[in-house]
Design an enzyme around this catalytic site. Structure first.
Site, short mmCIF file in Angstrom:
data_model
loop_
_atom_site.label_atom_id
_atom_site.label_comp_id
_atom_site.label_asym_id
_atom_site.label_seq_id
_atom_site.Cartn_x
_atom_site.Cartn_y
_atom_site.Cartn_z
N LYS A 78 -1.32 7.93 7.81
CA LYS A 78 -0.86 6.73 7.12
C LYS A 78 0.06 6.74 8.48
O LYS A 78 0.28 7.46 9.63
CB LYS A 78 0.04 7.04 5.92
CG LYS A 78 1.30 5.97 5.79
CD LYS A 78 2.09 6.73 4.82
CE LYS A 78 3.42 6.41 4.08
NZ LYS A 78 4.46 6.96 3.19
N SER A 153 5.12 4.40 -0.87
CA SER A 153 5.26 3.12 0.18
C SER A 153 3.64 3.85 1.62
O SER A 153 3.26 2.89 1.72
CB SER A 153 5.80 3.95 1.22
OG SER A 153 6.07 5.44 1.46
N SER A 177 5.97 8.39 -2.69
CA SER A 177 5.20 7.71 -2.04
C SER A 177 3.76 7.83 -1.80
O SER A 177 3.19 7.02 -1.59
CB SER A 177 5.89 7.68 -0.52
OG SER A 177 6.37 6.53 -0.91
#
Lengths: 490, 96
Positions: A78, A153, A177
């Site tokens: 990420k 996210s 997330s």
């Protein structure tokens, strides 16, 4: 060989038996990213040259007789996790060209075991969101339906794992997330206990609940990655000295007699029918395996989202204060032609006003308000007291049961654009997920079925540092079901 | 609770965010609605428990307060990203 569908365990066996090299594997995934990512938009950066170099190094280590679960395994990260010398943007215009000066602890650990970094994945700007629509660059697509969000996210990581663009990926979970996008994309997503994995080198959002964790094709893979990234770190003083288990050791232990708490109130209102049916079927699967199902209640959970949306904005408004465009990040030049900047304060206002996106600004405003004089007691202090109450409630429930089972999300992935103008609705995405985050507990989302052709997950929550039990329970479910083996047609 | 435009402007100043009129209007509406929802917290009975402590079982960790030198590579990456630099130092606008 369907390399894109294979787990870490399967691919690692191919590497160790020299049926494939890490370079061949890396080239396979780079080609796949090149071919598919123009429609999925999972990656912000792809590091072809560096990935091939890392793969070649891994091949040398394998040829010298070294073995290791992640040696030569290609993964994605990420883009709010730092890798020295490479771009780390947090999907923000503010950090569009930011180069990380050092490696996050998790990256250092993965480098040392020889995992191969392919690239960095998309997210909601600074991890603020549940759909990746808050990314300053683009919205990632759900591989099961390109008109739908992948969740967020960590949506780029979840979509990429689901589409087989990598073997595994790392995400971060502050209030859901990792788990929510795992549910939306049909993969396994693990949020470890707070303090289990070092946050050093993770761009801070809510320092009191941020955790890094794996998104994988199976629970077993999650256990493999967790074993490597866990542990105490002198650079993150909130990491625990609690011993890191070999999470694979007892993963297949049978769960006969295990007490699973089911929160009845979570299965009532607001749940999509297909999701409710799937969760009820999953409960039957556990019953068949000999687990005892016990009704439990978490009455304060309905306050977890409002408490979270005071605590999170408060912490992130402080954490993002460092982004002023002076030392790094989006910056106006001093007195450029046509723009006369009077003083330092004006530079801050302009840099931050231009650099942050709508949701980041909304949260910074909310946090600044909650911490401002006159409102601190009514909001921040109250939210912290509610957090404590939620924690106590979990403690009470865990005196009666071993794990808790809930849906991950009330529904499957929603259409891109359908919720973007309703921030409150977006915040309620995490209704079942913020509680364990506030309480610092480990929780996992594993695929549990399909509703209207879209995947959804179930969440299992365990007591603090009981990741071994969490993984053991989830592994047993995946032994009995094949939801996690379903892959989208691309 | 509802929040007015003047309050939004004040918060934006505190947060060092330059907002245009459209943003001020939008945030006034959205923050009022979000805070209206958050007001649910008032329903919860909470005690004055010690709420800002360390996790149980954890202890305060300390280290020697010493300057650690970072590598030249790290230094170069950091310095290269400063918006305006003069003699190895960040240059900023007038403060007063």
């Amino acid at each position: 060989m369907n390399l894109e569908k294979m787990t870490i365990k399967e691919i690692s066996a191919l590497l160790q038996s020299k049926k494939i090299t890490s370079l061949e594997l890396t080239n396979f995934f780079l080609t796949r990213i090149n071919k598919l990512d123009s429609k999925l938009l999972t990656c912000i950066s792809v590091f072809e040259v560096e990935a091939r170099q890392e793969a070649q190094k891994a091949d040398i280590r394998i040829s010298q007789g070294e073995s290791g679960d992640l040696l030569g395994i290609p993964y994605l990260l990420k883009d709010n996790i730092l890798v020295q010398g490479l771009k780390t943007t947090s999907a923000s215009k503010m950090l569009e060209n930011y180069i990380a000066p050092y490696d996050a602890t998790v990256v250092k650990k993965l480098k040392s075991v020889g995992a191969v970094l392919l690239g960095k994945t998309n997210l909601d700007e600074f991890a603020h969101g549940a759909s990746t629509e808050n990314s300053a660059f683009f919205t990632t697509k759900n591989p099961w339906d390109l008109e739908r969000v992948p969740g967020g996210s960590s949506g780029g990581s979840a979509s990429a794992v689901s589409a087989g663009l990598c073997v595994f990926a790392l995400g971060s979970d502050t209030g859901g997330s990792i788990r929510q996008p795992a549910s939306f994309c049909g993969v396994s997503g693990l949020k470890p206990s707070y303090g289990r994995v070092s946050r050093y080198g993770l761009m801070a959002m809510t320092s009191s609940t941020d955790v890094i964790g794996p998104l994988t094709k199976s629970v077993e893979d999650g256990a493999t990655v967790l074993k490597i990234i866990s542990g105490q770190d002198e650079f993150d003083l909130t990491t625990s000295s609690f011993e890191v288990c070999d999470y694979l050791k007892n993963i297949d232990k049978n769960i006969k007699g295990l007490k699973i708490g089911v929160v009845q109130e979570f299965l009532k209102e607001g749940l999509e029918d297909g999701v409710r049916d799937g969760i009820l079927s999953a409960i039957s699967v556990f019953k068949k395996m000999g687990a005892k199902i016990i009704d439990v209640s978490l009455p304060s959970n309905k306050y977890s989202v409002p408490a979270y949306y005071i605590i999170t904005p408060s912490e992130l408004s402080s954490n993002l204060a460092r982004l002023d465009g002076i030392r790094y990040g989006h910056s106006l030049k001093l007195n450029p032609k046509g723009k006369s900047v009077e003083n330092l304060n004006e530079i801050y206002l302009k840099n931050r006003g231009e650099g942050f996106g709508a949701e980041a600004k909304r949260r910074i405003m909310l946090g600044t308000f909650a911490l401002s004089s006159g409102y601190y007691d009514a909001y921040y202090k109250k939210a912290m007291a509610v957090k404590e109450k939620i924690k106590q409630e979990f403690k009470k429930v865990f005196s009666k049961v071993d794990v808790i089972l809930t849906p991950t999300s009330p529904h499957t992935a929603f259409k891109i654009g359908s919720q973007i103008n309703d921030p409150l609705k977006m915040y309620l995405e995490d209704i079942f997920l913020t509680g364990p985050s506030l309480a610092g507990l480990p929780a996992i989302s594993i695929p549990a079925g399909f509703s209207k052709k879209m995947p959804f997950g179930l969440q299992i929550i365990a007591n603090k540092f009981k990741e071994d039990l969490l993984l053991n329970v989830s592994y047993n479910f995946q032994k009995e079901t094949d939801w996690h083996k379903k892959t989208p047609n691309l | 609770m509802a929040i007015n435009k003047e309050e939004i402007k004040k918060i934006a100043q505190l947060a060092r965010l330059e907002l245009n009129d459209i943003e001020i209007e939008k945030y006034q509406e959205q923050l009022s609605s979000i805070l209206g929802y958050i007001d649910k917290l008032k329903e919860v009975k909470t005690s004055n428990l010690a709420i800002l402590g360390l996790e149980s079982g954890e202890y305060n960790k300390t280290r020697i307060d010493e300057v650690l030198i970072c590598s030249e590579k790290e230094q170069k990456i950091v310095l290269d990203q400063i918006s305006e630099i003069e003699n190895g130092q960040a240059k900023v606008g007038r403060v007063i």
